[in-house]
Write a protein that holds these residues in place. Structure first.
Motif, PDB file in Angstrom:
ATOM      1  N   GLN A   1      43.620  35.995  47.345  1.00  0.00           N
ATOM      2  CA  GLN A   1      43.745  34.799  46.511  1.00  0.00           C
ATOM      3  C   GLN A   1      44.673  35.116  45.349  1.00  0.00           C
ATOM      4  O   GLN A   1      44.346  35.954  44.491  1.00  0.00           O
ATOM      5  CB  GLN A   1      42.376  34.359  45.993  1.00  0.00           C
ATOM      6  CG  GLN A   1      41.467  33.790  47.068  1.00  0.00           C
ATOM      7  CD  GLN A   1      40.117  33.401  46.503  1.00  0.00           C
ATOM      8  OE1 GLN A   1      39.214  34.240  46.414  1.00  0.00           O
ATOM      9  NE2 GLN A   1      39.977  32.152  46.116  1.00  0.00           N
ATOM     10  N   THR A   2      45.828  34.490  45.359  1.00  0.00           N
ATOM     11  CA  THR A   2      46.756  34.645  44.240  1.00  0.00           C
ATOM     12  C   THR A   2      46.328  33.732  43.098  1.00  0.00           C
ATOM     13  O   THR A   2      45.433  32.900  43.237  1.00  0.00           O
ATOM     14  CB  THR A   2      48.190  34.292  44.675  1.00  0.00           C
ATOM     15  OG1 THR A   2      48.189  32.966  45.224  1.00  0.00           O
ATOM     16  CG2 THR A   2      48.706  35.277  45.716  1.00  0.00           C
ATOM     17  N   MET A   3      46.983  33.893  41.964  1.00  0.00           N
ATOM     18  CA  MET A   3      46.653  33.085  40.794  1.00  0.00           C
ATOM     19  C   MET A   3      47.299  31.698  40.886  1.00  0.00           C
ATOM     20  O   MET A   3      48.399  31.549  41.410  1.00  0.00           O
ATOM     21  CB  MET A   3      47.136  33.780  39.529  1.00  0.00           C
ATOM     22  CG  MET A   3      46.482  35.114  39.266  1.00  0.00           C
ATOM     23  SD  MET A   3      47.081  35.911  37.754  1.00  0.00           S
ATOM     24  CE  MET A   3      48.772  36.332  38.207  1.00  0.00           C
ATOM     25  N   LYS A   4      46.590  30.712  40.367  1.00  0.00           N
ATOM     26  CA  LYS A   4      47.182  29.381  40.231  1.00  0.00           C
ATOM     27  C   LYS A   4      48.349  29.446  39.246  1.00  0.00           C
ATOM     28  O   LYS A   4      48.417  30.339  38.400  1.00  0.00           O
ATOM     29  CB  LYS A   4      46.134  28.392  39.735  1.00  0.00           C
ATOM     30  CG  LYS A   4      45.047  28.074  40.745  1.00  0.00           C
ATOM     31  CD  LYS A   4      44.065  27.054  40.195  1.00  0.00           C
ATOM     32  CE  LYS A   4      43.010  26.686  41.236  1.00  0.00           C
ATOM     33  NZ  LYS A   4      42.020  25.723  40.700  1.00  0.00           N
TER      34      LYS A   4
ATOM     35  N   THR B   1      46.671  40.584  27.163  1.00  0.00           N
ATOM     36  CA  THR B   1      46.149  39.538  28.045  1.00  0.00           C
ATOM     37  C   THR B   1      45.529  40.164  29.293  1.00  0.00           C
ATOM     38  O   THR B   1      45.734  41.340  29.576  1.00  0.00           O
ATOM     39  CB  THR B   1      47.274  38.598  28.490  1.00  0.00           C
ATOM     40  OG1 THR B   1      48.198  39.351  29.292  1.00  0.00           O
ATOM     41  CG2 THR B   1      47.993  37.987  27.313  1.00  0.00           C
ATOM     42  N   LYS B   2      44.793  39.338  30.031  1.00  0.00           N
ATOM     43  CA  LYS B   2      44.253  39.758  31.321  1.00  0.00           C
ATOM     44  C   LYS B   2      44.374  38.617  32.311  1.00  0.00           C
ATOM     45  O   LYS B   2      44.179  37.450  31.959  1.00  0.00           O
ATOM     46  CB  LYS B   2      42.789  40.168  31.192  1.00  0.00           C
ATOM     47  CG  LYS B   2      42.250  40.847  32.450  1.00  0.00           C
ATOM     48  CD  LYS B   2      40.795  40.511  32.718  1.00  0.00           C
ATOM     49  CE  LYS B   2      40.647  39.137  33.332  1.00  0.00           C
ATOM     50  NZ  LYS B   2      39.313  38.904  33.934  1.00  0.00           N
ATOM     51  N   MET B   3      44.708  38.947  33.561  1.00  0.00           N
ATOM     52  CA  MET B   3      44.837  37.916  34.602  1.00  0.00           C
ATOM     53  C   MET B   3      44.355  38.497  35.919  1.00  0.00           C
ATOM     54  O   MET B   3      44.664  39.635  36.260  1.00  0.00           O
ATOM     55  CB  MET B   3      46.278  37.436  34.707  1.00  0.00           C
ATOM     56  CG  MET B   3      47.293  38.548  34.807  1.00  0.00           C
ATOM     57  SD  MET B   3      48.964  37.982  34.539  1.00  0.00           S
ATOM     58  CE  MET B   3      49.825  39.555  34.558  1.00  0.00           C
ATOM     59  N   ARG B   4      43.595  37.698  36.667  1.00  0.00           N
ATOM     60  CA  ARG B   4      42.871  38.201  37.840  1.00  0.00           C
ATOM     61  C   ARG B   4      43.329  37.532  39.121  1.00  0.00           C
ATOM     62  O   ARG B   4      43.452  36.320  39.205  1.00  0.00           O
ATOM     63  CB  ARG B   4      41.377  37.969  37.637  1.00  0.00           C
ATOM     64  CG  ARG B   4      40.474  38.266  38.828  1.00  0.00           C
ATOM     65  CD  ARG B   4      39.029  38.067  38.420  1.00  0.00           C
ATOM     66  NE  ARG B   4      38.102  38.147  39.547  1.00  0.00           N
ATOM     67  CZ  ARG B   4      37.628  37.099  40.205  1.00  0.00           C
ATOM     68  NH1 ARG B   4      37.984  35.871  39.864  1.00  0.00           N
ATOM     69  NH2 ARG B   4      36.777  37.266  41.210  1.00  0.00           N
ATOM     70  N   SER B   5      43.563  38.359  40.147  1.00  0.00           N
ATOM     71  CA  SER B   5      43.722  37.938  41.537  1.00  0.00           C
ATOM     72  C   SER B   5      42.606  38.614  42.325  1.00  0.00           C
ATOM     73  O   SER B   5      41.959  39.530  41.827  1.00  0.00           O
ATOM     74  CB  SER B   5      45.083  38.376  42.096  1.00  0.00           C
ATOM     75  OG  SER B   5      46.138  38.075  41.212  1.00  0.00           O
TER      76      SER B   5
END
Length: 298
Positions: free
Chosen positions: A116-119, A139-143
């Motif tokens: 699942q990639t990020m929107k 920052t933090k970003m989740r896949s």
């Protein structure tokens, strides 16, 4: 440019990062764990008010200081909130010595090629500028990776690094989080593909550009050692991924150079009905446990 004092702390001090960034989809579960059921509130606004109160209770606890908690990852609404009238980011850094991070992703796309990639994040620059002005360091970003699909994992990592370069351009430190599900039937194989894909992207970063990595605790201890040692990596942190505090800490203790960035495992023993004394004592014990697993390796 990122804040030099925060960077020094984040790159060299002993400790771990607290993840206080449950967003809309995961907030009800976090509140249930805390002892607040869906019947106890009406609508999103009341839900977010209750979870903010929980986070304030954590952030203002005596043990929640930069001595052991290096940083805290915040949900956007938490960043915009306050603790006793002071904005959360400045409260964390100036009063507690804790480096503030911001969760910036907007959730996940449907699964394709086992991941699942990020929107898309069309307003990311606006959010980054606002965060920087509020004193956010990174920052933090989740896949999410569910299967050992090379094309899927490559797409996740490429997207993560593409957005990371945008974040670096705004003077912030990105935490790249391609989570391998602990329930994946091909977890170990997925980790092998992921390590190679991340290494390739790290090698492409221009000189002087650095990132942090947030990874699922690997099946094989020290499997991510080459990433820990990479010149473009400030820190590698571990997510608890659904493991209990005991299990997550035990597994983390075998991975040299990895520190914790736990969410569920940090708060799993906290309840809304606790007295302040019991709440603070329980949180302090958990902080000690997570700190030990982050610093003392076997």
């Amino acid at each position: 440019m990122v804040d030099a004092k925060m960077l020094n702390k984040m790159s060299s001090a002993p400790g771990f990062i607290a993840a206080l960034d449950q967003s809309g989809g995961s907030t009800p579960g976090a509140l249930r764990l805390y002892g607040v059921s869906e019947s106890d509130y009406q609508g999103d606004e009341e839900m977010f008010r209750l979870v903010h109160a929980m986070r304030v209770r954590i952030m203002s606890a005596p043990a929640f200081t930069g001595d052991k908690v290096l940083g805290a990852i915040l949900f956007e609404r938490t960043m915009d909130g306050d603790v006793d009238g002071e904005p959360v980011p400045s409260y964390l850094w100036e009063k507690r010595g804790v480096v503030p991070f911001l969760k910036v992703d907007k959730g996940l796309n449907a699964e394709e090629n086992g991941v699942q990639t990020m929107k898309s994040m069309p307003d990311l620059d606006t959010l980054l500028i606002r965060g920087r002005e509020k004193g956010i360091f990174g920052t933090k970003m989740r896949s999410v990776i569910g299967h050992a699909d090379k094309a899927g994992i490559a797409a996740v990592v490429e997207q993560q690094f593409q957005v990371a370069r945008q974040i670096i351009g705004q003077g912030l430190m990105p935490i790249i989080e391609p989570e391998v599900s602990i329930k994946s039937p091909t977890k170990e194989q997925a980790e092998a593909i992921l390590r190679d894909e991340i290494a390739q992207q790290l090698d492409k970063l221009p000189a002087g550009e650095t990132v942090m990595l947030k990874l699922t605790i690997p099946t094989v201890a020290d499997f991510y050692a080459p990433l820990v040692a990479h010149k473009s990596v400030i820190r590698v942190v571990a997510l608890s991924g659904g493991y209990s505090t005991v299990d997550a800490c035990e597994k983390l203790s075998h991975n040299h150079g990895m520190i914790a960035s736990f969410s569920r495992a940090l708060a799993e023993n906290l309840r809304v009905t606790m007295s302040d004394a019991d709440f603070n004592a329980s949180l302090a014990a958990t902080i000690d446990q997570i700190y030990a697993a982050s610093v003392n390796k076997s």
